[in-house]
Enzyme design. Structure first.
Site, PDB file in Angstrom:
ATOM      1  N   GLU A  40       2.627   1.756  -3.558  1.00 25.60           N
ATOM      2  CA  GLU A  40       1.444   2.249  -4.327  1.00 25.60           C
ATOM      3  C   GLU A  40       1.461   3.866  -4.157  1.00 25.60           C
ATOM      4  OE1 GLU A  40      -2.698   3.721  -4.193  1.00 25.60           O
ATOM      5  OE2 GLU A  40      -2.646   1.554  -3.531  1.00 25.60           O
ATOM      6  N   HIS A  94       1.028  -1.375   0.086  1.00 31.06           N
ATOM      7  CA  HIS A  94      -0.129  -0.125   0.092  1.00 31.06           C
ATOM      8  C   HIS A  94       0.829   1.346   0.102  1.00 31.06           C
ATOM      9  CE1 HIS A  94      -3.513   2.383   2.302  1.00 31.06           C
ATOM     10  NE2 HIS A  94      -3.397   2.882   0.851  1.00 31.06           N
TER      11      HIS A  94
END
Length: 491
Positions: free
Chosen positions: A74, A71
């Protein structure tokens, strides 16, 4: 429907080998699959006459802890790259390009970067930015501290004030994990998949995020973000060769093949059910939330996956559906069901709210008693066929409610492909529905599904979430204690 860019498998084009060309009448498109022989990069183009062209760069990213690395990565790759070193090229593109959609998504076992445009020049400019962001990001320490986690003094100009954790993803996940829903899913998957990456919180557990180092972030990128581990998905009316030319010239000609990770193994099945109790952050007066999870079939078993989707519709779609009615008649005010088909093995999950003083054991007994009655009494052919027709229609409907139609086809085809499922089979549903309609002629069809995947399925987790008004305060105190010890070690 325009003619495909390639006519048959085994054709070669500038280092790409065509592995499949298949017309899918029901979707009015051609599936063209290729592999880049030098790097092993996979390309899938769903070619049709739609002028809204979509691309999606997708990586299978498998966490090995709940530190949120996928995450945070990203977020961090979108903070500047080799060719586009500006602080935030992503939001600059939103303002300046002719895009119809832009996003980045972190799932439980994948990270993908989709965008779409009806303007060809803008489409390739978007693709250029995304390629540079994903394969050549700066990943500076400053971006990691901004997006992931960092230490600050509570009063920035006062070193005597307490320390605090900050960071975009840290703050985002702290907010997310303050809800009952997020706690439920984390605990359910942790126990339903004890041997697979799904047991970890791919978004990041705030208690684990501060353990992630900048070096680990870079290592994760090096291992997972390479063309050998990528699928380049395209949808729309631009000829396939144009996409291939762009990929070769912009990226692949200068890249070497890398080893890729092993496929996700199958979860070893339980020999007996598991019963778990966990707290959740609650307000005064909130009650227990109870959930049951069954592990069912692998995504490659498309017929069973569709049969279980049908079963969910028949049993739980409305308050009048037989299983939902039986549970609500028992006094449960809210019954929710989820059949998750975006991970390797699909879980069938039920969540019960408004249970009053009813225990998980009582609800479990009621659930299995109702399932036995339904299996014994049998669902009428008329209701089964009605649900089948509704399901078939929903799968063929072209909808752009939340994102481009091409991206919905990505979700249906490429996510299963990353688990070894044939792309065409994921898209070509007429054959699956024909088989289901034939199976539905058997009066025992629904009963057999209920017995195999519910009544006689030992891979079952019963999860009770107990309300705890003090949980958030306790976790904050634990965090402050660890920060206090950390501060004592600072120079």
């Amino acid at each position: 429907m325009s003619l495909p860019s390639f006519k048959k498998a085994q054709e070669s084009y500038k280092g790409f080998l065509v592995t499949k060309v298949k017309k899918i009448e029901e979707l009015a498109l051609y599936v063209i699959e290729l592999v880049h022989e030098k790097t092993g990069a996979r390309v899938v183009h769903l070619q049709n006459s739609d002028p809204e062209n979509v691309f999606c760069i997708s990586f299978q990213t498998l966490p090995s802890s709940s530190n949120g690395v996928a995450h945070i990565l990203e977020h961090t790759v979108l903070c500047g790259s080799k060719k586009y070193p500006v602080k935030d090229p992503f939001f600059s593109m939103i303002r300046r390009s002719l895009q119809t959609f832009m996003n980045a998504l972190t799932g439980m076992d994948f990270t993908c970067y989709p965008a779409s445009s009806e303007n060809v020049k803008s489409f390739y400019h978007l693709l250029d930015v995304y390629i540079d962001a994903t394969f050549f990001p700066n990943l500076s320490r400053e971006s990691f501290l901004q997006e992931g986690h960092r230490l600050e003094f509570l009063r920035l100009d006062d070193p005597k004030s307490p320390l605090a954790y900050r960071g975009v993803v840290f703050n985002e996940m702290k907010g997310a994990m303050s809800t009952m829903e997020s706690r439920f899913w984390q605990h359910m998957f942790e126990h339903l998949y004890p041997d697979l990456p799904y047991k970890y919180n791919s978004g990041g557990d705030p208690a684990a995020i501060p353990a992630l180092t900048h070096e680990e972030l870079i290592d994760f990128h090096t291992y997972f973000y390479n063309p050998s581990n990528a699928v380049f998905f395209f949808y729309g009316n631009i000829p396939t060769q144009k996409h291939l030319d762009f990929l070769e010239n912009r990226l692949l000609k200068d890249v070497e093949k890398k080893p890729i990770h092993s496929p996700i193994a199958k979860q070893k099945r339980f020999s007996s059910p598991l019963h778990v109790e966990k707290p959740y952050p609650a307000k005064k007066g909130e009650s227990d939330v109870i959930g049951f999870g069954f592990l069912t079939a692998h995504l490659g078993d498309l017929e069973t996956i569709m049969a279980l989707t049908l079963l969910e519709s028949i049993l739980l779609d409305t308050d009048a559906s037989p299983l939902k009615k039986a549970l609500m008649d028992f006094g449960i005010t809210s019954v929710e069901s989820y059949f998750e088909t975006e991970i390797s093995e699909a879980p069938f999950i039920l969540i019960f709210k408004g249970c009053g003083d009813k225990s998980a054991k009582e609800i479990e007994e009621t659930l299995f008693h109702a399932l036995r009655d339904i299996a014994k009494e049998k669902i009428s052919q008329e209701k089964i066929l009605e649900a089948l027709h509704a399901l078939e229609f929903s799968r063929k409907e072209i909808s752009n409610d939340h994102y481009p139609y091409g991206l919905s086809l990505f979700m249906r085809s490429i996510l299963p492909k990353q688990h070894g499922v044939d792309t065409v089979k994921s898209l070509e549903i007429d054959e699956v529905f024909t088989k289901l309609k034939n199976r539905a002629k058997n009066p025992e069809f629904i009963s057999l599904l209920i017995h195999e995947y519910f009544l006689e399925n030992p891979h079952f987790v019963s999860l009770t979430l107990k309300p705890d008004e003090t949980l958030v305060r306790k976790e904050q105190e634990d965090e402050q204690t660890s920060l206090l010890h950390l501060k004592e070690k600072l120079t």
